[in-house]
Enzyme design. Sequence first.
Site, mmCIF file in Angstrom:
data_model
loop_
_atom_site.group_PDB
_atom_site.id
_atom_site.type_symbol
_atom_site.label_atom_id
_atom_site.label_comp_id
_atom_site.label_asym_id
_atom_site.label_seq_id
_atom_site.Cartn_x
_atom_site.Cartn_y
_atom_site.Cartn_z
ATOM 1 N N GLY A 211 33.834 34.370 37.768
ATOM 2 C CA GLY A 211 32.769 34.700 36.839
ATOM 3 C C GLY A 211 33.225 35.389 35.561
ATOM 4 N N GLU A 429 48.038 43.236 56.759
ATOM 5 C CA GLU A 429 47.574 44.129 55.695
ATOM 6 C C GLU A 429 47.466 45.570 56.191
ATOM 7 O OE1 GLU A 429 47.589 43.200 52.700
ATOM 8 O OE2 GLU A 429 47.800 41.068 53.145
ATOM 9 N N ASP A 504 56.473 39.354 50.353
ATOM 10 C CA ASP A 504 56.754 40.790 50.452
ATOM 11 C C ASP A 504 58.256 41.030 50.512
ATOM 12 O OD1 ASP A 504 54.051 41.171 50.616
ATOM 13 O OD2 ASP A 504 54.025 41.285 52.807
HETATM 14 P P1 ADP Z 1 35.930 31.932 35.640
HETATM 15 O O1 ADP Z 1 35.774 31.917 34.174
HETATM 16 O O2 ADP Z 1 36.211 33.288 36.200
HETATM 17 O O3 ADP Z 1 36.899 30.930 36.170
HETATM 18 P P2 ADP Z 1 33.221 31.142 35.530
HETATM 19 O O4 ADP Z 1 32.657 32.310 34.827
HETATM 20 O O5 ADP Z 1 33.453 29.938 34.723
HETATM 21 O O6 ADP Z 1 34.545 31.529 36.289
HETATM 22 O O7 ADP Z 1 32.279 30.820 36.765
HETATM 23 C C1 ADP Z 1 31.946 29.523 37.124
HETATM 24 C C2 ADP Z 1 30.547 29.471 37.652
HETATM 25 O O8 ADP Z 1 30.460 30.116 38.906
HETATM 26 C C3 ADP Z 1 29.569 30.191 36.775
HETATM 27 O O9 ADP Z 1 29.053 29.332 35.820
HETATM 28 C C4 ADP Z 1 28.505 30.663 37.730
HETATM 29 O O10 ADP Z 1 27.518 29.701 37.893
HETATM 30 C C5 ADP Z 1 29.257 30.817 39.031
HETATM 31 N N1 ADP Z 1 29.557 32.233 39.263
HETATM 32 C C6 ADP Z 1 30.783 32.790 39.315
HETATM 33 N N2 ADP Z 1 30.696 34.108 39.560
HETATM 34 C C7 ADP Z 1 29.390 34.402 39.648
HETATM 35 C C8 ADP Z 1 28.662 35.608 39.888
HETATM 36 N N3 ADP Z 1 29.271 36.773 40.079
HETATM 37 N N4 ADP Z 1 27.306 35.543 39.905
HETATM 38 C C9 ADP Z 1 26.690 34.370 39.717
HETATM 39 N N5 ADP Z 1 27.311 33.209 39.479
HETATM 40 C C10 ADP Z 1 28.648 33.206 39.460
HETATM 41 ZN ZN ZN Z 2 52.001 41.408 52.583
#
Ligand code: ADP
Ligand code: ZN
Length: 613
Positions: A211, A429, A504
Amino acid sequence: MPIALPKRKGPNPLVSLVIVAVLISLIYSMWGSFGGTPPTEVPLSTFVEEVQGGTVSQVEVSDNRIVYTLADDTEKYAYKEYGQTLDDVLKDVNPEVLATLEVNVADTSTDGIWLNIALAIVPLIFIIGFLWFMMRGAQSSNNQAMSFGKSNARLHDNEKERTTFENVAGVKEAKEELVEIVDFLKNPSKYTAMGAKIPKGVVLVGGPGTGKTLLARAVAGEANVPFFNISGSEFVEMFVGVGASRVRDLFKKAKRNAPCIIFIDEIDAVGRQRGTGMGGGHDEREQTLNQILTEMDGFDTNTGVIVMAATNRPDVLDPALLRPGRFDRRVVVDSPSIDDRTEILKVHAKNKPLAKNVDLQHIAKQTPGFSGADLENLLNESAILAAKKEQKEITQHDIEMSVEKVQMGPERRSRVLSPKEKEVTAYHETGHAIVGHLLPECDPLRKITIISRGMSLGSTWFVPDEDQHMITKEKFEHEMASLMGGYVAEQMIYGQVSTGPSNDLERATGIARRMVTEYGMSAKIGPTVFGEKNHEVFLGRDFGHVKNYSEEKSALIDQEVEGFVEKAYETAKELLTKHKKQLEHIAKTLMERETLTREEFIDLLEGKKLKKA
Ligand code: ADP
Ligand code: ZN
Ligand code: MG
């Protein structure tokens, strides 16, 4: 949802010209064919003979055409030579016969003028149109060439599609840090009045699909400012210098639209440590990176332009990028925990009809290692499944089936553990955590998790309280012992080790080697540095190592490295043997909860009961 028709372009000018021309010629030919049977053409001599014979009642001359009517009303026509008068043509005819002939001469001065004009203009229109068309084509390709150095940054400013923090579930810590950025953008004067400098750069760090892009958008949406989105890979083009000029253009545009956010996705594509690139293209990257740095240094802190960047490989970023005044804020976007996953599922379930029996929390439990993007995909797959089966709602069963599909499907990038793998990872872990926690020089433990992250199946996080610029020999030793903790724990519990700890071991050995060859921490080897440590090498760092010492020395170094690793192993083994009960207890709890915080871990280690999760 209304279907948006693609905007229709106006008709192509060339096509409309052709249509007009065809219409004109059609009308013209139809015009000519009105008015009964058309006259027949005869040779001039026939006309003369017929005049001579007295059968012609009427003659009409228009230009070179002689149309004549016979006594029986049939019409004929003939052509005379240009410049010849009717008298010239009929000079041999008996004057008496001529006298009875009715001759009309049509005024040809305006006759056919429209046709002539049309005939003259139509090709002209064609030529002009064609030229215009060519010019336009040339111009647009010209523009393309000229805009090569322009950034392709896209501006998002759409009221309807505005993303806010509400669209981002989970990632609480990241959001808390970003709220501050939103406030900077909204009320810059509040901070400048205090003499505070507004940060210029924020780098979002987190695995793919967690996200990061979404969060950056949400910051722009919350602050209601324009959002310039460009991907790091777009800077890297075939031609040297293009990246740098794109950067210049991007910042210029942004400054005009301030306050705003520039978002550079995948910044690792340009921001890799300089001088490590193998093969071509790294010159270009270096130029682009330098340009980004120059631009970031160049603009005043209070222009209201905040540069956000995202990467899932913070380790490869050039340190110059992370310096204060550049991307000095680092926001970690964690992989979602169980609760986060429930929240994310809720967000993406909003526009989908779910059956009453659907328990999203239960789904979240079944999906360790899923990123936000994976969860979105999961719900989408279950919606497709439900639609295929002609259902009105998505059932729990549909979602569970989709979990399997998404897990086993080819697109799954992040790993999802089997129960056995989960168990091994939990012991592994916990081994790291116990050793690291008990040794005083290790950084404080922050979190243990068996949620996959990057290359590792689980992770134990030790986060220093403050930046460290000096590391003692003892700290190295303790860190190595903590690294060996995973290996030792697996060995103790299963009598054998998996491939899990190989990274590790590599890291521990790396530390030991550096202690010996770079930091002079081995008594036997002394303070001499071995191996050329040149960071600006042409071929890349590792290839640049030059062996500048003897075979005997080399053997001694190896021996010393081994000694350090061995010592770390013994330390870890001693600690874990002493705390074997805790190891088992904590690992079991970790399997249930997936993640343990520092406080929970300490409680468990001290034999206290945990609160119900
Ligand atoms: P990144 O840029 O980290 O690779 P993105 O922001 O492009 O990931 O996320 C891809 C999709 O996944 C978003 O468009 C959203 O729909 C969904 N997504 C990812 N994280 C979340 C979150 N925390 N809450 C809601 N939707 C999310
Ligand atoms: Zn480890
Ligand atoms: Mg992204």
